[in-house]
Design a protein around this motif. Sequence first.
Motif, mmCIF file in Angstrom:
data_model
loop_
_atom_site.group_PDB
_atom_site.id
_atom_site.type_symbol
_atom_site.label_atom_id
_atom_site.label_comp_id
_atom_site.label_asym_id
_atom_site.label_seq_id
_atom_site.Cartn_x
_atom_site.Cartn_y
_atom_site.Cartn_z
ATOM 1 N N LEU A 37 0.719 -1.220 0.126
ATOM 2 C CA LEU A 37 0.102 0.035 -0.032
ATOM 3 C C LEU A 37 1.100 1.171 0.079
ATOM 4 N N TYR A 38 0.367 2.383 -0.557
ATOM 5 C CA TYR A 38 1.350 3.433 -0.678
ATOM 6 C C TYR A 38 0.499 4.736 -0.603
ATOM 7 N N ILE A 39 1.024 5.745 -0.244
ATOM 8 C CA ILE A 39 0.613 7.274 -0.529
ATOM 9 C C ILE A 39 1.858 8.145 -1.267
ATOM 10 N N GLN A 40 1.277 8.475 -2.364
ATOM 11 C CA GLN A 40 2.159 9.452 -2.933
ATOM 12 C C GLN A 40 1.770 10.787 -3.249
ATOM 13 N N ASP A 41 2.616 11.803 -3.400
ATOM 14 C CA ASP A 41 2.367 13.162 -3.631
ATOM 15 C C ASP A 41 1.991 13.478 -5.298
ATOM 16 N N GLN A 42 2.047 14.405 -5.524
ATOM 17 C CA GLN A 42 1.773 14.832 -7.027
ATOM 18 C C GLN A 42 2.944 14.422 -7.619
ATOM 19 N N GLN A 43 4.206 14.612 -7.139
ATOM 20 C CA GLN A 43 5.387 14.505 -8.077
ATOM 21 C C GLN A 43 5.697 12.995 -7.988
ATOM 22 N N GLN A 44 4.750 11.947 -7.579
ATOM 23 C CA GLN A 44 4.897 10.507 -7.361
ATOM 24 C C GLN A 44 5.948 9.946 -6.341
ATOM 25 N N HIS A 45 6.416 10.954 -5.354
ATOM 26 C CA HIS A 45 7.131 10.888 -4.108
ATOM 27 C C HIS A 45 6.345 9.898 -3.210
ATOM 28 N N PHE A 46 7.032 8.917 -2.665
ATOM 29 C CA PHE A 46 6.432 8.138 -1.721
ATOM 30 C C PHE A 46 6.295 8.918 -0.323
ATOM 31 N N GLN A 47 4.981 9.173 0.077
ATOM 32 C CA GLN A 47 5.009 9.869 1.419
ATOM 33 C C GLN A 47 4.838 8.811 2.523
ATOM 34 N N LEU A 48 4.008 7.741 2.042
ATOM 35 C CA LEU A 48 4.229 6.551 3.135
ATOM 36 C C LEU A 48 4.166 5.315 2.054
ATOM 37 N N TRP A 49 5.226 4.356 2.660
ATOM 38 C CA TRP A 49 5.316 3.024 1.896
ATOM 39 C C TRP A 49 5.132 1.822 3.029
ATOM 40 N N CYS A 50 4.101 1.253 2.531
ATOM 41 C CA CYS A 50 3.422 -0.070 3.572
ATOM 42 C C CYS A 50 3.952 -1.340 3.140
ATOM 43 N N GLN A 51 4.326 -2.047 3.798
ATOM 44 C CA GLN A 51 4.779 -3.377 3.651
ATOM 45 C C GLN A 51 3.526 -4.452 4.659
ATOM 46 N N LEU A 52 3.006 -5.461 4.223
ATOM 47 C CA LEU A 52 2.121 -6.144 5.123
ATOM 48 C C LEU A 52 2.731 -7.278 5.719
ATOM 49 N N GLU A 53 4.228 -7.539 5.463
ATOM 50 C CA GLU A 53 4.780 -8.643 6.015
ATOM 51 C C GLU A 53 6.344 -8.091 6.493
ATOM 52 N N LEU A 54 7.016 -8.950 7.215
ATOM 53 C CA LEU A 54 8.309 -8.346 7.549
ATOM 54 C C LEU A 54 9.036 -8.936 6.291
ATOM 55 N N VAL A 55 9.879 -7.800 5.604
ATOM 56 C CA VAL A 55 10.681 -8.127 4.659
ATOM 57 C C VAL A 55 12.265 -7.853 4.902
ATOM 58 N N PRO A 56 13.070 -8.594 4.535
ATOM 59 C CA PRO A 56 14.590 -8.545 4.715
ATOM 60 C C PRO A 56 14.866 -7.013 4.955
ATOM 61 N N GLU A 57 15.793 -6.761 5.714
ATOM 62 C CA GLU A 57 16.358 -5.617 6.359
ATOM 63 C C GLU A 57 16.745 -4.542 5.117
ATOM 64 N N LYS A 58 17.493 -5.306 4.267
ATOM 65 C CA LYS A 58 17.793 -4.581 3.142
ATOM 66 C C LYS A 58 16.855 -3.876 2.421
ATOM 67 N N ARG A 59 15.806 -4.449 2.242
ATOM 68 C CA ARG A 59 14.474 -3.764 1.508
ATOM 69 C C ARG A 59 13.896 -2.756 2.466
ATOM 70 N N ARG A 60 13.854 -3.033 3.685
ATOM 71 C CA ARG A 60 13.280 -2.102 4.634
ATOM 72 C C ARG A 60 14.085 -0.817 4.526
ATOM 73 N N LEU A 61 15.443 -0.889 4.498
ATOM 74 C CA LEU A 61 16.324 0.251 4.478
ATOM 75 C C LEU A 61 15.848 1.089 2.982
ATOM 76 N N ARG A 62 16.037 0.261 1.798
ATOM 77 C CA ARG A 62 15.746 0.754 0.651
ATOM 78 C C ARG A 62 14.080 1.597 0.740
ATOM 79 N N ALA A 63 13.400 1.080 1.373
ATOM 80 C CA ALA A 63 12.144 1.611 1.384
ATOM 81 C C ALA A 63 12.021 2.937 2.157
ATOM 82 N N SER A 64 12.970 2.708 3.278
ATOM 83 C CA SER A 64 12.955 3.937 4.219
ATOM 84 C C SER A 64 13.717 5.116 3.533
#
Length: 176
Positions: free
Chosen positions: A69-96
Amino acid sequence: MQMVSKVIKLDLDYSCDASHAYQQQRHYVSPWQGESAEHFAKRLLAYLSLYEQHPSFAKDNSAGKTPDLYIQDQQQHFQLWCQLELVPEKRRLRASHLADQLLLVLDEQETNKAQHDQWPANQRIFTLSSAQLAEFCLMLKSHMKLSVWREDPLLSITDGEHLLQLNLAALLEKPH
């Protein structure tokens, strides 16, 4: 249990006195191929919890490469990145790094595992219990009629037969 329906019709009555949000809308939501009822329930509960922020659903499961799930602004920047399960730390750091906020919607076991990991500064966890997911699974139908009302920090969801209350305090807090 896997979802059988290809498309779920959701008639939603949403109200929140604090924000003066009173909406009646019809949504069409498709379960991902092979998605379990519990995972689909988690996805819908996350969507309803973030409803006033207008989240969008991912088209399919990407295993953390893109948000569920996600929320983006008008420039397509992710304001919120939502994951529904625990993903590897590397992917969480990338998302953050790609989003202002990273939200993990986890069950109790995943939350316990995540608390041992190092957290990005903009990450927060919202835990849904097995009982909450099981209760919401009872509401899943091919045509759902839900009434949702929000009175912070509680979100109440009913289909006329079942009632589920979620404490949204973890969603209302600022990230760590």
